[in-house]
Write an enzyme that holds these catalytic residues in place. Structure first.
Site, mmCIF file in Angstrom:
data_model
loop_
_atom_site.group_PDB
_atom_site.id
_atom_site.type_symbol
_atom_site.label_atom_id
_atom_site.label_comp_id
_atom_site.label_asym_id
_atom_site.label_seq_id
_atom_site.Cartn_x
_atom_site.Cartn_y
_atom_site.Cartn_z
ATOM 1 N N LYS A 249 0.827 -1.171 0.070
ATOM 2 C CA LYS A 249 -0.093 0.024 0.011
ATOM 3 C C LYS A 249 0.939 1.252 -0.091
ATOM 4 O O LYS A 249 0.996 2.207 -0.645
ATOM 5 C CB LYS A 249 -0.925 0.038 1.433
ATOM 6 C CG LYS A 249 -2.179 -0.767 0.921
ATOM 7 C CD LYS A 249 -3.251 0.155 0.372
ATOM 8 C CE LYS A 249 -4.207 -0.468 -0.546
ATOM 9 N NZ LYS A 249 -5.026 -1.568 0.271
ATOM 10 N N LYS B 201 -3.460 -13.675 -12.890
ATOM 11 C CA LYS B 201 -4.241 -13.943 -11.691
ATOM 12 C C LYS B 201 -5.791 -13.775 -11.792
ATOM 13 O O LYS B 201 -6.189 -12.679 -12.137
ATOM 14 C CB LYS B 201 -3.778 -13.353 -10.571
ATOM 15 C CG LYS B 201 -4.329 -13.796 -9.021
ATOM 16 C CD LYS B 201 -3.810 -13.226 -7.679
ATOM 17 C CE LYS B 201 -4.441 -13.335 -6.615
ATOM 18 N NZ LYS B 201 -4.550 -12.679 -5.327
ATOM 19 N N LYS C 70 -11.214 -10.775 -8.278
ATOM 20 C CA LYS C 70 -12.705 -10.245 -8.184
ATOM 21 C C LYS C 70 -12.338 -8.659 -8.690
ATOM 22 O O LYS C 70 -13.029 -8.148 -9.669
ATOM 23 C CB LYS C 70 -13.083 -10.151 -6.720
ATOM 24 C CG LYS C 70 -14.514 -9.711 -6.742
ATOM 25 C CD LYS C 70 -14.974 -9.956 -5.520
ATOM 26 C CE LYS C 70 -16.630 -9.487 -5.483
ATOM 27 N NZ LYS C 70 -17.091 -9.116 -3.872
#
Ligand code: TRP
Length: 353
Positions: free
Chosen positions: A117, A204, A207
């Site tokens: 992050k 990969k 979602k």
């Protein structure tokens, strides 16, 4: 009692709502296999952890219910495991606070989730919200509390979570060396998880990348998604005699590779080998491959969809199940927290029974 104690297995699952094939072959499949083992199993839905990336306040509870319903539809046996919501065990937060007192910030800054992050933010300072929260930095401490609170022996996780489990061991060791042998040190168990590529050919299935094949996709949706897999590139030579998916799939164009990966997982070996032969001979067969794969997907999904919608798999059933399990795990967890309170010097809670 000379009987050997059954090992305690614990793992956490982030509530992501609808589950896809990447979730199935990366995690669910392993949870189902662990059910066959002689052990005490605790699985929990990490809804506190989900808050570290939350952008909208709605939906975590609904996603939790949907996700558990899908797990049960896939074969998770409610009688064989104790499955609870992290937030139904609020003493986890208390243990997090105690462990936080002995955890160095420098140690946490080396955590992968935080570091990722941090570097994302450096690349793009205009990211919405406040991604570098105290909660995000403390992610591994919360995870340590999850693990230590039930005195887990084994923590099966994918590679991306291994570092966090190691941090939990470090934190526990530090606590014990300061305050006495109170916490049980677990071991991380690698899940050897298969990383499924996305339907867009990217590395990969995820979602947020919108490239998933879902466990609840009906036959029409599945066919449409599979037909959209990019297969315009000409076949590349495989230059090997091996039929092993690990050997041949990386040599195919990415979209085609996804189709073969799924076919290998879902279809009988001879069907996979037959299509591999066609690939080697350079025949035109992608349309047929996609149709065949879509049929296997429909067959795989049908019983899951049926069980997902079964009347006994209702919201009320799931809520009762979660409530009962929270009751079972609470005394185990409180014993750990009380032990830590005592060891650290504030003493037992005066009001808790
Ligand atoms: N962080 C894990 C993940 O993102 C979920 C998790 C939370 C977990 N607490 C845990 C996994 C404790 C194992 C043990 O997948």
């Amino acid at each position: 009692m000379s009987e050997k104690k059954r090992p305690v297995i614990l793992s956490g699952i982030r509530p992501t709502g609808r589950l896809h094939y990447g979730n199935y072959f990366g995690a669910i499949y392993h949870f189902l296999r662990l059910q066959e083992q002689e052990a005490e199993r605790y699985y929990f839905i990490a809804d506190y952890h989900a808050l570290t990336t939350i952008t909208e306040p709605k939906g975590i509870f609904e996603q939790t219910l949907d996700m558990l319903r899908t797990y049960i539809a896939c074969g998770l046996d409610p009688a064989k495991s104790i499955v609870y919501r992290q937030s139904d065990l609020p003493c986890t937060a208390e243990l997090t606070l105690l462990l936080g007192m002995i955890t160095n910030i420098g140690h946490l800054e080396r955590g992968t989730t935080y570091k990722d992050k941090f570097s994302q933010l450096e690349d793009n300072p205009k990211v919405e919200g406040n991604p570098l929260s105290y909660g995000l930095l403390g992610y591994p401490v919360l995870m340590a509390a999850d693990i230590l609170i039930v005195r887990a022996d084994q923590v099966p996780v994918g590679d991306d979570q291994r570092q966090h489990v190691e941090m939990a061991c470090d934190i526990a060791q530090k606590f014990n060396s300061r305050f006495g042998e109170v916490l049980h040190i677990p071991e991380a168990v690698s899940r050897n998880a298969l990383r499924l590529p996305g339907l867009d050919g990217s590395s990969k299935m995820g979602k947020s990348d919108n490239n998933t094949l879902d466990l609840l996709d009906d036959p029409k949706t599945a066919l449409k998604k599979i037909q959209g897999v990019p297969t315009t590139t000409d076949p590349l030579p495989l230059d090997t005699d091996s039929n092993e998916p690990e050997m041949v799939i990386p040599k195919m164009p990415p979209g085609v590779g996804v189709l073969y990966r799924l076919l290998h997982l879902l279809a009988p070996e001879d069907v996979y080998l037959d299509f591999l032969g066609k690939y080697r001979r350079g025949e035109k067969f992608y349309g047929m491959l996609k149709k065949t794969l879509a049929q296997y997907v429909a067959e795989f999904n049908a019983p899951i969809i049926e069980k997902f919608h079964a009347p006994e798999n209702s919201d009320d059933f799931i809520k009762d199940f979660l409530r009962d399990n929270a009751k079972k795990v609470t005394p185990v967890a409180l014993e750990t927290v009380e032990g830590c309170r005592e060891a650290i010097g504030i003493g037992h809670s005066l009001y808790r029974a």
